[in-house]
Design an enzyme around this catalytic site. Sequence first.
Site, PDB file in Angstrom:
ATOM      1  N   CYS A  33       0.891  -0.819   0.170  1.00 34.25           N
ATOM      2  CA  CYS A  33      -0.264   0.064   0.114  1.00 34.25           C
ATOM      3  C   CYS A  33       0.564   1.136   0.100  1.00 34.25           C
ATOM      4  O   CYS A  33       0.337   2.490  -0.152  1.00 34.25           O
ATOM      5  CB  CYS A  33      -1.200  -0.276   1.349  1.00 34.25           C
ATOM      6  SG  CYS A  33      -0.290   0.089   2.624  1.00 34.25           S
ATOM      7  N   ASP A  35       2.556   2.443   2.637  1.00 31.08           N
ATOM      8  CA  ASP A  35       2.745   3.700   3.407  1.00 31.08           C
ATOM      9  C   ASP A  35       3.877   2.919   4.577  1.00 31.08           C
ATOM     10  O   ASP A  35       4.496   1.629   3.919  1.00 31.08           O
ATOM     11  CB  ASP A  35       1.038   2.620   4.630  1.00 31.08           C
ATOM     12  CG  ASP A  35       0.287   3.509   4.346  1.00 31.08           C
ATOM     13  OD1 ASP A  35       0.110   4.179   3.221  1.00 31.08           O
ATOM     14  OD2 ASP A  35      -1.264   2.666   4.651  1.00 31.08           O
ATOM     15  N   CYS A  58      -2.811   2.998   7.823  1.00 33.39           N
ATOM     16  CA  CYS A  58      -4.298   3.185   7.873  1.00 33.39           C
ATOM     17  C   CYS A  58      -4.399   2.696   9.519  1.00 33.39           C
ATOM     18  O   CYS A  58      -3.594   2.351  10.769  1.00 33.39           O
ATOM     19  CB  CYS A  58      -4.592   2.360   7.752  1.00 33.39           C
ATOM     20  SG  CYS A  58      -4.233   0.647   7.865  1.00 33.39           S
ATOM     21  N   CYS A 103      -0.426  -4.718   7.479  1.00 33.73           N
ATOM     22  CA  CYS A 103      -0.563  -3.730   8.274  1.00 33.73           C
ATOM     23  C   CYS A 103      -0.097  -4.171   9.538  1.00 33.73           C
ATOM     24  O   CYS A 103       1.237  -3.074   9.994  1.00 33.73           O
ATOM     25  CB  CYS A 103      -2.015  -3.148   8.015  1.00 33.73           C
ATOM     26  SG  CYS A 103      -3.072  -2.698   7.204  1.00 33.73           S
TER      27      CYS A 103
END
Length: 124
Positions: A33, A35, A58, A103
């Site tokens: 992603c 991030d 996130c 994540c």
Amino acid sequence: MYSEKVMDHFKSPRNVGEIPDADGVGGLTSEICGDHTFVYIKVNNGMISDCKFRTFGCAAAIASSSMLTEMVIGKTLEEAVKITSMDIVHALDDGIPEPKIHCSVLAADSLQEAIKDYYSKQQK
Ligand code: FES
């Protein structure tokens, strides 16, 4: 979608920030992603005495990093290096859905990088 524990760590993240004189720093960007997470550790006599993080990502990434810091403070490096992304997910009451597991991987892998950084600094 997220457990109450995930939402609690997202809304009130623990140990946010940087450690200016950190003994190890690990920073990674998710290939999935884009991030980022940075993990800072302070080590005393082989034990992680402090851990902070900065996550640009996130809710699941912030909650995972926050949970991770609580899990590692007080652990030896040998214990901390064994922490996996699924350990973080379990500690969050299994409150991260499958599509967001990456994540938690970002948090766990950033800790691994911080520990590697610590060991490489010790060798210098
Ligand atoms: Fe990027 Fe969660 S979507 S870390």
